[in-house]
Design an enzyme around this catalytic site. Sequence first.
Site, PDB file in Angstrom:
ATOM      1  N   HIS A 164      -7.574  -0.684   5.249  1.00  0.00           N
ATOM      2  CA  HIS A 164      -6.565   0.196   5.853  1.00  0.00           C
ATOM      3  C   HIS A 164      -6.289   1.343   4.886  1.00  0.00           C
ATOM      4  O   HIS A 164      -6.309   2.517   5.259  1.00  0.00           O
ATOM      5  CB  HIS A 164      -5.314  -0.622   6.149  1.00  0.00           C
ATOM      6  CG  HIS A 164      -4.187   0.136   6.757  1.00  0.00           C
ATOM      7  ND1 HIS A 164      -4.239   0.680   8.018  1.00  0.00           N
ATOM      8  CD2 HIS A 164      -2.942   0.437   6.275  1.00  0.00           C
ATOM      9  CE1 HIS A 164      -3.084   1.286   8.287  1.00  0.00           C
ATOM     10  NE2 HIS A 164      -2.294   1.154   7.245  1.00  0.00           N
TER      11      HIS A 164
ATOM     12  N   HIS B 127       0.845  -1.195   0.000  1.00  0.00           N
ATOM     13  CA  HIS B 127       0.000   0.000   0.000  1.00  0.00           C
ATOM     14  C   HIS B 127       0.882   1.246   0.000  1.00  0.00           C
ATOM     15  O   HIS B 127       2.111   1.141   0.039  1.00  0.00           O
ATOM     16  CB  HIS B 127      -1.000  -0.013   1.156  1.00  0.00           C
ATOM     17  CG  HIS B 127      -0.419   0.018   2.534  1.00  0.00           C
ATOM     18  ND1 HIS B 127       0.326  -1.022   3.072  1.00  0.00           N
ATOM     19  CD2 HIS B 127      -0.489   0.960   3.525  1.00  0.00           C
ATOM     20  CE1 HIS B 127       0.673  -0.723   4.301  1.00  0.00           C
ATOM     21  NE2 HIS B 127       0.202   0.474   4.594  1.00  0.00           N
TER      22      HIS B 127
ATOM     23  N   ASP C 159      -0.293  -4.021   6.336  1.00  0.00           N
ATOM     24  CA  ASP C 159      -0.995  -3.553   7.530  1.00  0.00           C
ATOM     25  C   ASP C 159      -2.464  -3.982   7.543  1.00  0.00           C
ATOM     26  O   ASP C 159      -3.262  -3.407   8.292  1.00  0.00           O
ATOM     27  CB  ASP C 159      -0.942  -2.022   7.615  1.00  0.00           C
ATOM     28  CG  ASP C 159       0.421  -1.502   8.020  1.00  0.00           C
ATOM     29  OD1 ASP C 159       1.322  -2.318   8.298  1.00  0.00           O
ATOM     30  OD2 ASP C 159       0.602  -0.268   8.046  1.00  0.00           O
TER      31      ASP C 159
ATOM     32  N   ASP D 255       5.753   4.505   5.278  1.00  0.00           N
ATOM     33  CA  ASP D 255       6.535   3.470   5.955  1.00  0.00           C
ATOM     34  C   ASP D 255       6.404   2.113   5.261  1.00  0.00           C
ATOM     35  O   ASP D 255       6.832   1.088   5.804  1.00  0.00           O
ATOM     36  CB  ASP D 255       6.159   3.365   7.433  1.00  0.00           C
ATOM     37  CG  ASP D 255       4.741   2.896   7.685  1.00  0.00           C
ATOM     38  OD1 ASP D 255       3.844   3.255   6.889  1.00  0.00           O
ATOM     39  OD2 ASP D 255       4.506   2.153   8.660  1.00  0.00           O
ATOM     40  N   HIS D 256       5.857   2.129   4.046  1.00  0.00           N
ATOM     41  CA  HIS D 256       5.781   0.923   3.222  1.00  0.00           C
ATOM     42  C   HIS D 256       6.303   1.143   1.809  1.00  0.00           C
ATOM     43  O   HIS D 256       6.697   0.175   1.151  1.00  0.00           O
ATOM     44  CB  HIS D 256       4.342   0.396   3.173  1.00  0.00           C
ATOM     45  CG  HIS D 256       3.890  -0.125   4.486  1.00  0.00           C
ATOM     46  ND1 HIS D 256       3.916  -1.468   4.808  1.00  0.00           N
ATOM     47  CD2 HIS D 256       3.449   0.515   5.596  1.00  0.00           C
ATOM     48  CE1 HIS D 256       3.497  -1.621   6.058  1.00  0.00           C
ATOM     49  NE2 HIS D 256       3.218  -0.427   6.561  1.00  0.00           N
TER      50      HIS D 256
ATOM     51  N   HIS E 125       1.351   3.958   2.061  1.00  0.00           N
ATOM     52  CA  HIS E 125       1.880   4.701   3.210  1.00  0.00           C
ATOM     53  C   HIS E 125       3.415   4.786   3.163  1.00  0.00           C
ATOM     54  O   HIS E 125       4.080   3.830   2.763  1.00  0.00           O
ATOM     55  CB  HIS E 125       1.421   4.052   4.511  1.00  0.00           C
ATOM     56  CG  HIS E 125      -0.037   4.295   4.803  1.00  0.00           C
ATOM     57  ND1 HIS E 125      -0.754   3.537   5.714  1.00  0.00           N
ATOM     58  CD2 HIS E 125      -0.924   5.198   4.302  1.00  0.00           C
ATOM     59  CE1 HIS E 125      -2.003   3.980   5.759  1.00  0.00           C
ATOM     60  NE2 HIS E 125      -2.121   4.986   4.912  1.00  0.00           N
TER      61      HIS E 125
ATOM     62  N   HIS F 116       4.353  -4.974  11.224  1.00  0.00           N
ATOM     63  CA  HIS F 116       4.713  -4.281  12.458  1.00  0.00           C
ATOM     64  C   HIS F 116       4.720  -5.240  13.645  1.00  0.00           C
ATOM     65  O   HIS F 116       4.005  -6.238  13.655  1.00  0.00           O
ATOM     66  CB  HIS F 116       3.715  -3.150  12.759  1.00  0.00           C
ATOM     67  CG  HIS F 116       3.751  -2.020  11.793  1.00  0.00           C
ATOM     68  ND1 HIS F 116       4.593  -0.937  11.942  1.00  0.00           N
ATOM     69  CD2 HIS F 116       3.043  -1.789  10.665  1.00  0.00           C
ATOM     70  CE1 HIS F 116       4.400  -0.088  10.946  1.00  0.00           C
ATOM     71  NE2 HIS F 116       3.456  -0.586  10.155  1.00  0.00           N
TER      72      HIS F 116
END
Length: 254
Positions: free
Chosen positions: A114, A56, A133, A60-61, A58, A171
């Site tokens: 998400h 996805h 996530d 942090d991805h 975001h 995570h």
Amino acid sequence: MSLIVHQFPCLADNYGYLVHDPESGETVAIDTPDADAYLAAAESRGWRITQIWNTHWHPDHAGGNEAIKAQTGCLITAPEGDAPRIAGVDRTVEQGDTVTLGAFEATVIDVGGHTLGHVAYHIPDAAMVFVGDSLFALGCGRMFEGTPAQFWASLSRLKALPGNTLVYCAHEYTASNARFAVHADPDNAALQSYAAEVEARRANGEATVPTIMAREIATNPFLRADDPAMQARWGGGDAVATFAALRAAKDTYR
């Protein structure tokens, strides 16, 4: 030969994943939270990153996409629905598409909720799924963009995978998730045992990921929203309403 998964911590609580096929020499980065950490991990193994599979959009991805591509020339695959917000994309995928790593084929699963376009990558011949996530050990992602009906449909697709599937989530949230899970489903003996194991493992600094699908189906409250006992406890007349109630409760649980 089997695939080799190298799992390593990065950022505050992310896990990085490099999946290597010894036969072809290919290595795929599952998401890119931290380009430097991924490049160093690959170098330490003597691997070259040839692909990135984003789950996805975001940061942090997908935040390390461009730096890793600049260093390696890798091919970047990303979900169709999130691709406009992801850098360096070469190919977009959606539900039912496939990607390959050497001779191994991964099926793309729509796990929106998400984010709207979130996908997972299931490699059946290796009995593993990379879920970003969407699903966590004893939890699920926050519903930032989707609806309860969409997110429940996504989790139902993951629930349908074989019980022995290793679930690689992004995570280390399991200790916090376990506290809410016990609150949500206090009579679940399997959950009580799992929560105690999580506490012990975290006290020793050990990872609680990957998890196993069959265990999550038995203990993860978000996957049990179709269970009559959970529906009775959480006031939902059906799975979607129960999931919505659980997700709202987790959002404010301390």
